[in-house]
Write a protein that holds these residues in place. Sequence first.
Motif, PDB file in Angstrom:
ATOM      1  N   GLY A 190      38.912  44.242  23.729  1.00 43.31           N
ATOM      2  CA  GLY A 190      39.482  43.091  24.376  1.00 43.31           C
ATOM      3  C   GLY A 190      39.019  43.500  25.856  1.00 43.31           C
ATOM      4  N   GLU A 191      40.066  44.711  27.044  1.00 47.84           N
ATOM      5  CA  GLU A 191      39.112  44.900  28.015  1.00 47.84           C
ATOM      6  C   GLU A 191      37.550  44.341  28.503  1.00 47.84           C
ATOM      7  OE1 GLU A 191      39.968  48.942  27.939  1.00 47.84           O
ATOM      8  OE2 GLU A 191      41.014  48.887  29.720  1.00 47.84           O
ATOM      9  N   ALA A 192      37.036  44.286  27.588  1.00 52.12           N
ATOM     10  CA  ALA A 192      34.985  44.840  27.633  1.00 52.12           C
ATOM     11  C   ALA A 192      34.913  43.202  28.438  1.00 52.12           C
ATOM     12  CB  ALA A 192      34.381  45.261  26.971  1.00 52.12           C
ATOM     13  N   LEU A 193      35.631  42.616  26.583  1.00 49.22           N
ATOM     14  CA  LEU A 193      35.511  40.865  26.480  1.00 49.22           C
ATOM     15  C   LEU A 193      35.767  40.309  27.624  1.00 49.22           C
ATOM     16  CD1 LEU A 193      34.413  37.896  25.049  1.00 49.22           C
ATOM     17  CD2 LEU A 193      37.175  38.843  24.029  1.00 49.22           C
ATOM     18  N   CYS A 194      37.103  40.659  28.388  1.00 45.98           N
ATOM     19  CA  CYS A 194      38.074  40.347  29.615  1.00 45.98           C
ATOM     20  C   CYS A 194      36.954  40.315  30.852  1.00 45.98           C
ATOM     21  CB  CYS A 194      39.182  40.115  30.000  1.00 45.98           C
ATOM     22  SG  CYS A 194      40.161  39.907  28.384  1.00 45.98           S
ATOM     23  N   ALA A 195      36.240  41.373  30.731  1.00 45.49           N
ATOM     24  CA  ALA A 195      35.390  42.006  32.142  1.00 45.49           C
ATOM     25  C   ALA A 195      34.468  40.579  32.028  1.00 45.49           C
ATOM     26  CB  ALA A 195      35.121  43.280  31.880  1.00 45.49           C
ATOM     27  N   PHE A 196      33.864  40.694  31.253  1.00 45.31           N
ATOM     28  CA  PHE A 196      32.024  40.117  30.924  1.00 45.31           C
ATOM     29  C   PHE A 196      32.445  38.787  31.524  1.00 45.31           C
ATOM     30  CE2 PHE A 196      28.776  37.336  29.274  1.00 45.31           C
ATOM     31  CZ  PHE A 196      28.039  38.394  28.735  1.00 45.31           C
ATOM     32  N   CYS A 197      33.694  38.560  30.671  1.00 50.97           N
ATOM     33  CA  CYS A 197      34.099  36.623  30.889  1.00 50.97           C
ATOM     34  C   CYS A 197      34.289  36.888  32.609  1.00 50.97           C
ATOM     35  CB  CYS A 197      34.710  36.164  30.193  1.00 50.97           C
ATOM     36  SG  CYS A 197      34.467  35.895  28.431  1.00 50.97           S
ATOM     37  N   GLU A 198      35.109  37.884  33.287  1.00 50.64           N
ATOM     38  CA  GLU A 198      35.411  37.171  34.517  1.00 50.64           C
ATOM     39  C   GLU A 198      33.713  37.087  35.427  1.00 50.64           C
ATOM     40  OE1 GLU A 198      38.213  41.090  35.902  1.00 50.64           O
ATOM     41  OE2 GLU A 198      39.081  40.094  33.896  1.00 50.64           O
ATOM     42  N   THR A 201      41.285  34.201  31.601  1.00 49.30           N
ATOM     43  CA  THR A 201      42.670  35.159  31.035  1.00 49.30           C
ATOM     44  C   THR A 201      42.160  34.212  29.588  1.00 49.30           C
ATOM     45  OG1 THR A 201      44.239  33.918  31.793  1.00 49.30           O
ATOM     46  CG2 THR A 201      43.826  35.619  33.030  1.00 49.30           C
ATOM     47  N   PRO A 202      42.963  35.154  28.441  1.00 52.09           N
ATOM     48  CA  PRO A 202      42.925  34.450  27.149  1.00 52.09           C
ATOM     49  C   PRO A 202      44.099  33.953  27.299  1.00 52.09           C
ATOM     50  CG  PRO A 202      42.881  37.134  27.685  1.00 52.09           C
ATOM     51  CD  PRO A 202      43.014  36.393  29.154  1.00 52.09           C
ATOM     52  N   ALA A 203      43.954  32.674  25.978  1.00 52.78           N
ATOM     53  CA  ALA A 203      44.461  31.244  25.998  1.00 52.78           C
ATOM     54  C   ALA A 203      44.263  30.550  24.429  1.00 52.78           C
ATOM     55  CB  ALA A 203      44.881  30.778  26.736  1.00 52.78           C
ATOM     56  N   LEU A 258      27.758  42.991  34.111  1.00 51.72           N
ATOM     57  CA  LEU A 258      27.767  44.096  33.935  1.00 51.72           C
ATOM     58  C   LEU A 258      29.037  44.684  34.743  1.00 51.72           C
ATOM     59  CD1 LEU A 258      26.137  46.909  32.655  1.00 51.72           C
ATOM     60  CD2 LEU A 258      24.469  46.768  33.971  1.00 51.72           C
ATOM     61  N   GLN A 259      28.661  44.495  35.948  1.00 52.46           N
ATOM     62  CA  GLN A 259      29.884  45.159  37.341  1.00 52.46           C
ATOM     63  C   GLN A 259      30.458  45.475  37.001  1.00 52.46           C
ATOM     64  OE1 GLN A 259      27.310  45.671  40.441  1.00 52.46           O
ATOM     65  NE2 GLN A 259      30.096  46.947  39.848  1.00 52.46           N
ATOM     66  N   LYS A 260      31.552  43.892  36.096  1.00 51.79           N
ATOM     67  CA  LYS A 260      33.074  44.422  35.806  1.00 51.79           C
ATOM     68  C   LYS A 260      33.320  45.019  35.336  1.00 51.79           C
ATOM     69  CE  LYS A 260      33.853  39.945  39.015  1.00 51.79           C
ATOM     70  NZ  LYS A 260      34.818  40.382  39.883  1.00 51.79           N
ATOM     71  N   ILE A 261      32.460  45.335  34.179  1.00 48.67           N
ATOM     72  CA  ILE A 261      32.584  45.941  32.498  1.00 48.67           C
ATOM     73  C   ILE A 261      32.382  47.765  33.365  1.00 48.67           C
ATOM     74  CG2 ILE A 261      31.574  47.402  30.913  1.00 48.67           C
ATOM     75  CD1 ILE A 261      31.101  44.677  29.608  1.00 48.67           C
TER      76      ILE A 261
END
Length: 425
Positions: free
Chosen positions: A333-341, A356-358, A413-416
């Motif tokens: 989930g963390e990687a998914l959120c980071a990717f989307c950010e 953010t997930p909803a 990639l940077q966010k991850i």
Amino acid sequence: MQKLYESMGISKEVYEYSEKIIASLKSRFDEIDEIAEYNQAKVLIAMQKNKVDANCFSGSTGYGYDDTGRDTLERVYADAFGTEAALVRPQLDCGTHAPADTLAANLLPGDELLSPVGRPYDTLEEVIGIRPSACSLAEYGVSYDEVELLPGGEFDFEGIRRKIKPNTKLITIQRSKGYAMRPTLSCERIGELISFCKSIKPDVICMVDNCYGEFVQRYEPSSFGADMIVGSLIKNPGGGLAPIGGYIAGRRDLVERCGYRLSAPGLGQEVGASLDVKRSLYQGFFLAPTVTAGAVKGAIFAAKLYESLGFEVLPAGDEPRFDIIQAVRLGSGEALCAFCEGIQAGAPVDSYVKPTPAPMPGYDADVIMAAGAFVQGSSIELSADGPMREPYSVYFQGGLTFYNAKTGIMLSLQKILDKGLIKLS
Ligand SMILES: *Cc1c(COP(=O)(O)O)cnc(C)c1O
């Protein structure tokens, strides 16, 4: 260049890593440019043949009678897609409405609809009545059946043969994988499937949900036996400029019925004011081949980049492309959120917000979505989303230019990396 990217928060390390990947893609990108050149010529020829001029852009109001610009646009679509007729309207609200109208117009009580490529796109489940819904085809006495693809993604020809019955009136084929983990179908494979179905029942109508597939190849499924192709103008064929709309292109008698269903029996394509959107529909269609090419390059770059870091990607980096969607199995989930950010941070609009997930209607898990678009919900623009559950896959698409897609992917990639989830080797 690197300084500019650094000012956007992309480290030298990420930039140099990305440049190496892109350098390895030169011949791939050249092939995509050749397809874009071919499609550009096709659209240009269709516009010239139909004598598009400034009068075509003026809006109509009320009933929209004698809206010649609207009618000309429909001939341009028909010629570019190699069909007898087309319905291209702002009144077709989205990529669900176009197939919904087509199905409702061409299926009558007692008829059966068959999908030989597994379950259709989520939103069509309610249109068909797979999930009970008011005004679904099921409520009007249209039945539905489906045949899954075989585990390797092959067609189950024997299963299909068994399920084509005397009342099977229409076959729906989805070109893109949508949000499923199955391969996208090439026009050639769709052609093979259509000839098989027609060899069993020659008068069966074959409709292709062409969403996300337009201009990715040199031809559309209409050149491979499809009686109708349908799609959304806020995806590929709107070129990012269309603010609304959908299209249905195909056999004249079938498209005419779609017109009657869209407006009213007796009125059909004669009514339908185009207000002030025509210039954007024309100009967007004109730009669509190169915009789509940029999105395909972005998808390949994302695939190659994440594949090189050990993630499972679909399609794989070297696989041929038949739509603009790239899935990456991120695994957490963390990687998914980071990717989307990262994708959000790379958008031209709303770049300062953090997705953010909803909860979302129709999904069993929260969904995270990144989009910063000029046109609300437009997924030819840079966007990504994924459900917050195993295997935490993200579906990435779009970017009105390759450079914008590249920026978004580098930021993902940077966010991850910033969250310490992986390291660059
Ligand atoms: C996007 C899509 C749709 C639905 O389009 P909306 O504009 O979201 O209603 C239908 N089928 C496929 C394959 C799609 O990709």
